[in-house]
Design an enzyme around this catalytic site. Sequence first.
Site, PDB file in Angstrom:
ATOM      1  N   HIS A  42      23.315  14.559  49.712  1.00 47.54           N
ATOM      2  CA  HIS A  42      22.220  14.868  48.792  1.00 47.54           C
ATOM      3  C   HIS A  42      22.562  14.293  47.421  1.00 47.54           C
ATOM      4  O   HIS A  42      23.482  14.753  46.753  1.00 47.54           O
ATOM      5  CB  HIS A  42      21.992  16.378  48.710  1.00 47.54           C
ATOM      6  CG  HIS A  42      21.580  16.968  50.019  1.00 47.54           C
ATOM      7  ND1 HIS A  42      21.907  18.243  50.411  1.00 47.54           N
ATOM      8  CD2 HIS A  42      20.872  16.428  51.044  1.00 47.54           C
ATOM      9  CE1 HIS A  42      21.404  18.461  51.623  1.00 47.54           C
ATOM     10  NE2 HIS A  42      20.784  17.387  52.017  1.00 47.54           N
ATOM     11  N   ARG A  76      50.832   9.280  49.687  1.00 50.87           N
ATOM     12  CA  ARG A  76      51.341   8.153  50.440  1.00 50.87           C
ATOM     13  C   ARG A  76      52.421   7.427  49.639  1.00 50.87           C
ATOM     14  O   ARG A  76      53.447   7.017  50.163  1.00 50.87           O
ATOM     15  CB  ARG A  76      50.170   7.224  50.759  1.00 50.87           C
ATOM     16  CG  ARG A  76      50.577   5.959  51.447  1.00 50.87           C
ATOM     17  CD  ARG A  76      50.296   4.804  50.545  1.00 50.87           C
ATOM     18  NE  ARG A  76      50.838   3.571  51.077  1.00 50.87           N
ATOM     19  CZ  ARG A  76      50.879   2.471  50.367  1.00 50.87           C
ATOM     20  NH1 ARG A  76      50.418   2.460  49.135  1.00 50.87           N
ATOM     21  NH2 ARG A  76      51.385   1.382  50.878  1.00 50.87           N
ATOM     22  N   GLU A 106      23.576  15.970  43.982  1.00 49.83           N
ATOM     23  CA  GLU A 106      24.751  16.831  43.898  1.00 49.83           C
ATOM     24  C   GLU A 106      25.964  16.004  43.464  1.00 49.83           C
ATOM     25  O   GLU A 106      26.851  15.694  44.246  1.00 49.83           O
ATOM     26  CB  GLU A 106      24.987  17.514  45.256  1.00 49.83           C
ATOM     27  CG  GLU A 106      23.785  18.352  45.662  1.00 49.83           C
ATOM     28  CD  GLU A 106      23.777  18.778  47.131  1.00 49.83           C
ATOM     29  OE1 GLU A 106      22.765  19.371  47.554  1.00 49.83           O
ATOM     30  OE2 GLU A 106      24.758  18.513  47.841  1.00 49.83           O
ATOM     31  N   GLU A 142      29.618  24.399  49.471  1.00 48.74           N
ATOM     32  CA  GLU A 142      28.717  24.312  48.315  1.00 48.74           C
ATOM     33  C   GLU A 142      29.601  24.560  47.108  1.00 48.74           C
ATOM     34  O   GLU A 142      30.072  25.676  46.884  1.00 48.74           O
ATOM     35  CB  GLU A 142      27.601  25.368  48.402  1.00 48.74           C
ATOM     36  CG  GLU A 142      26.647  25.212  49.580  1.00 48.74           C
ATOM     37  CD  GLU A 142      25.640  24.077  49.420  1.00 48.74           C
ATOM     38  OE1 GLU A 142      25.601  23.452  48.323  1.00 48.74           O
ATOM     39  OE2 GLU A 142      24.906  23.805  50.380  1.00 48.74           O
ATOM     40  N   HIS A 185      28.772  19.688  49.426  1.00 46.24           N
ATOM     41  CA  HIS A 185      27.517  19.767  48.674  1.00 46.24           C
ATOM     42  C   HIS A 185      27.728  20.593  47.418  1.00 46.24           C
ATOM     43  O   HIS A 185      28.800  21.124  47.170  1.00 46.24           O
ATOM     44  CB  HIS A 185      26.431  20.444  49.523  1.00 46.24           C
ATOM     45  CG  HIS A 185      26.066  19.680  50.755  1.00 46.24           C
ATOM     46  ND1 HIS A 185      24.865  19.039  50.894  1.00 46.24           N
ATOM     47  CD2 HIS A 185      26.752  19.446  51.904  1.00 46.24           C
ATOM     48  CE1 HIS A 185      24.820  18.445  52.074  1.00 46.24           C
ATOM     49  NE2 HIS A 185      25.965  18.679  52.707  1.00 46.24           N
TER      50      HIS A 185
HETATM   51 ZN   LIG Z   1      23.258  19.496  49.584  1.00 49.27          ZN
END
Ligand SMILES: [Zn+2]
Length: 332
Positions: free
Chosen positions: A108, A129, A111, A268, A199
């Site tokens: 999205h 690494r 975001e 989220e 997100h």
């Molecule tokens: Zn989203």
Amino acid sequence: MKRLLGISYLFWVLIPVGLGYNRAPPQPGPEVAEKAGSPWSLETYRYDTYHRMEEIYQWMSQISEKYKDVVTQHLLGMTYEAQPMYYLKISQPSNNTKKIIWMDCGIHAREWIAPAFCQWFVKENRLWRKSRSSHDNGTCFGTDLNRNFDVQWCSIGASKNCQDLTFCGTGPVSEPETKAVSSFIESKKEDILCFLTIHSHGQLILTPYGYTKNKSSNHEELIQVGQKAANALKAKHGTNYKVGSNATSGSSRDWAQDIGIRFSYTFELRDTGTHGFVLPEDQIEPTCEETMEAVLSILDDVYEKQWPSNAAAKVTSTAVVLSLLMSFVSLL
Ligand SMILES: [Zn+2]
Ligand SMILES: *[C@@H]1O[C@H](CO)[C@@H](O)[C@H](O)[C@H]1NC(C)=O
Ligand SMILES: *[C@@H]1O[C@H](CO)[C@@H](O)[C@H](O)[C@H]1NC(C)=O
Ligand SMILES: *[C@@H]1O[C@H](CO)[C@@H](O)[C@H](O)[C@H]1NC(C)=O
Ligand SMILES: *[C@@H]1O[C@H](CO)[C@@H](O)[C@H](O)[C@H]1NC(C)=O
């Protein structure tokens, strides 16, 4: 930490910047404007600001060019605006069959914190690494890091490594991004151990399902692993996350769970609504730091659940682990 790039795992990190970044480019901050005249450089790339689409594309190709023995860039498909969607494959050179950890950040486009986190994550892997190659002498996982393993850079359609991906290039016009991702994942589902989709916002670690109130077959396990991750996250900066399923809408994690991927989570990230999608830049760093803790916690658990006997055996040398940790800390 040492499990991250072991022979058992590799990472596919999708940063689909082509998705809408061009329509809503983050405004360059003052420091970006300042640097406008200076040449772009991976060394001075800032992980605590939002970048425009072109800069993220550039970052992806530069980081895979510079660390080509570990990081390779691959074309996943095209967006409907004909922007290429790339994923980075992070893997130690080895002929062993590896399980895959999938992480996508920024499906999205609004975001912005999501792609910022994926870049942070890849950067941290790079540090790891570096410390590994300078300290454990390549013995830890049975591969010699110093050999000049020629991993193909996979520019668009140019590498044979990418042949199996070309089917993604000419998807149907409706939601080609989703189709590209889902057919790609579906084709590798047996090997994918963990599916993380990043997100914002809401401060949630969501488990399947979102499309039904029914519980997934390993619901308790998912909650337990998720809660541990939320605790690890909170320990960093005190940020509270909720863990659980929320039957509000179906999503890619549901789909991932249903095709048989055992560990599937939606993150989220910050915040809970104060700034929403436009999280201030001064929160990028703490957000990435704490999210890193949560993701590492999940990876550790996934590792132990997947290879219970290996988990103990892997800790072969306290000295190696300690030196890794020390150098990791000193590089931060
Ligand atoms: Zn989203
Ligand atoms: C993988 O196998 C090929 C063919 O046997 C060999 O040439 C190559 O060196 C191996 N790579 C690693 C990293 O062991
Ligand atoms: C590292 O590897 C080299 C070459 O195999 C070997 O000579 C050296 O003793 C090793 N060093 C350590 C600390 O194991
Ligand atoms: C939820 O579970 C019930 C009982 O097992 C089943 O009949 C139903 O089809 C499930 N719903 C979904 C959406 O999977
Ligand atoms: C579930 O989603 C609804 C709607 O978005 C929201 O109001 C509610 O707080 C969520 N519940 C949890 C436990 O996150």
